[in-house]
Design an enzyme around this catalytic site. Structure first.
Site, PDB file in Angstrom:
ATOM      1  N   GLY A  24       0.839  -1.179   0.000  1.00  0.00           N
ATOM      2  CA  GLY A  24       0.000   0.000   0.000  1.00  0.00           C
ATOM      3  C   GLY A  24       0.876   1.232   0.000  1.00  0.00           C
ATOM      4  O   GLY A  24       2.040   1.197  -0.409  1.00  0.00           O
ATOM      5  N   GLY A  25       0.312   2.336   0.499  1.00  0.00           N
ATOM      6  CA  GLY A  25       1.025   3.587   0.478  1.00  0.00           C
ATOM      7  C   GLY A  25       2.253   3.622   1.355  1.00  0.00           C
ATOM      8  O   GLY A  25       3.129   4.463   1.170  1.00  0.00           O
ATOM      9  N   MET A  26       2.330   2.713   2.327  1.00  0.00           N
ATOM     10  CA  MET A  26       3.458   2.728   3.266  1.00  0.00           C
ATOM     11  C   MET A  26       4.513   1.677   2.945  1.00  0.00           C
ATOM     12  O   MET A  26       5.507   1.572   3.654  1.00  0.00           O
ATOM     13  CB  MET A  26       2.941   2.501   4.692  1.00  0.00           C
ATOM     14  N   GLY A  27       4.316   0.883   1.895  1.00  0.00           N
ATOM     15  CA  GLY A  27       5.339  -0.090   1.564  1.00  0.00           C
ATOM     16  C   GLY A  27       4.778  -1.438   1.172  1.00  0.00           C
ATOM     17  O   GLY A  27       3.625  -1.548   0.749  1.00  0.00           O
ATOM     18  N   VAL A  29       4.611  -5.872   1.951  1.00  0.00           N
ATOM     19  CA  VAL A  29       4.750  -6.996   2.868  1.00  0.00           C
ATOM     20  C   VAL A  29       5.192  -8.202   2.047  1.00  0.00           C
ATOM     21  O   VAL A  29       4.593  -8.514   1.010  1.00  0.00           O
ATOM     22  CB  VAL A  29       3.430  -7.306   3.610  1.00  0.00           C
ATOM     23  N   LYS A  44       7.662  -6.803   6.741  1.00  0.00           N
ATOM     24  CA  LYS A  44       7.094  -5.547   6.270  1.00  0.00           C
ATOM     25  C   LYS A  44       8.216  -4.597   5.896  1.00  0.00           C
ATOM     26  O   LYS A  44       9.044  -4.225   6.729  1.00  0.00           O
ATOM     27  CB  LYS A  44       6.204  -4.926   7.350  1.00  0.00           C
ATOM     28  N   ASP A 147      -7.130   2.063  12.965  1.00  0.00           N
ATOM     29  CA  ASP A 147      -7.346   1.740  11.552  1.00  0.00           C
ATOM     30  C   ASP A 147      -7.940   0.344  11.406  1.00  0.00           C
ATOM     31  O   ASP A 147      -7.477  -0.457  10.600  1.00  0.00           O
ATOM     32  CB  ASP A 147      -6.036   1.855  10.777  1.00  0.00           C
TER      33      ASP A 147
END
Length: 297
Positions: A24-27, A29, A44, A147
């Site tokens: 996603g936007g953060m990296g 997995v 991650k 979240d």
């Protein structure tokens, strides 16, 4: 990261990346092989959306690194079968982004399951009780998830849910890492008080849980609109329409999906309501109040 053979990526000399599981936007997995313990794990990798973040926004890069480290530490404080287990963290220090090594869950996500069709109310209630139990364990040590959504609930092969992705969790001693003016969380599942910029609290996680269960049984999101801004406006100003297919879950969804967090039942009462909806034995009441969800933040 080290490379021992052409095309072979090994992190910290120990975790060999096998294949990408998602991102996603953060990296990303990754599925990886722990070369020391001979087991498969999930790793991650943090990859900021802007590759020039560290060069052009060092403060933003520092905040992202600290947020990832905070996720690892938050997870390490929660020992629960419905919370993903963290095994290790690889941190190269300032100017780098850490890698988090976690248990590998192979049953997909709740979102994957919902993509194949809605859940029956009793099944959703059983799953909801287990996710609630995970939230209560986090709240008990001062951590809000912030979240809760179908993509952040992974499934074991037997279908049991595991709450993951505590990357934006609010820990009491580290709340300053939330970026001012940023939308932190998924708009579809954010409680109204968080949308309006308030601190929220455990009751906000309960709103998100209820919205997730609403979507699970109704097969649509009642407040999702064509844009993020329109969705946020709907969460703030519109009432959630009564569910039509929730059956015995209707009462708990109606009780939790209200604008005022103080009007929502506490976690103990929610657990009893979910137990009834699931056809399970309800736990005995202990006289708790909405504040029983966790210590005040």
């Amino acid at each position: 990261m080290s490379r021992t053979e052409p095309g072979r990526r090994v992190i910290d000399g120990r975790f060999e990346l096998v294949g990408r599981l998602g991102g996603g936007g953060m990296g990303w997995v990754w599925r990886a092989r722990d070369l020391a313990l001979h087991r498969e794990v999930a790793v991650k990798e943090v990859r900021p959306p802007d590759p020039g973040l560290a060069e052009y926004d060092p403060e933003g890069a520092r905040t992202l690194r600290e947020r990832v480290l905070r996720e690892a530490r938050a997870l390490a404080r929660v020992h629960h079968p419905n919370v993903v287990t963290i095994h290790h963290i690889v941190d190269g220090g300032e100017g780098t982004y850490p890698w988090i090594v976690m248990e590998l869950l192979t049953g997909g996500s709740l979102q994957d399951r919902l993509d194949r069709g809605r859940l029956e109310p009793s099944e959703a209630a059983r799953m909801g009780r287990e996710v609630l139990d995970a939230l209560r364990a986090a709240h008990a040590v001062g951590i809000e998830h912030r979240d809760v959504k179908p993509a952040n609930v992974l499934l074991r092969p037997d279908g049991r849910p595991v709450l993951t992705d505590f990357g934006i969790a609010a820990v009491r001693e580290a709340t300053s890492l939330t970026a001012t003016g940023s939308v932190i969380g998924s708009p579809d599942y954010m409680a109204p008080e968080r949308v309006s910029g308030k601190e929220g609290g455990p009751a906000s996680d309960l709103w998100s849980l209820a919205m997730m269960l609403y979507v699970a049984v109704e097969a649509h999101h009642p407040l999702r609109r064509d844009s993020t801004l329109a969705t946020l406006a709907a969460v703030l100003s519109e009432d959630v329409p009564p569910p039509r297919q929730a059956g015995p879950l209707t009462g708990v969804l109606t009780a939790l999906l209200v604008k005022d967090p103080l009007a929502r039942p506490g976690a103990e009462e929610v657990d009893r309501m979910l137990a009834v909806a699931a056809g399970q034995a309800a736990p005995p009441a202990t006289g708790g109040t909405p504040a029983d969800a966790a210590p005040a933040f």
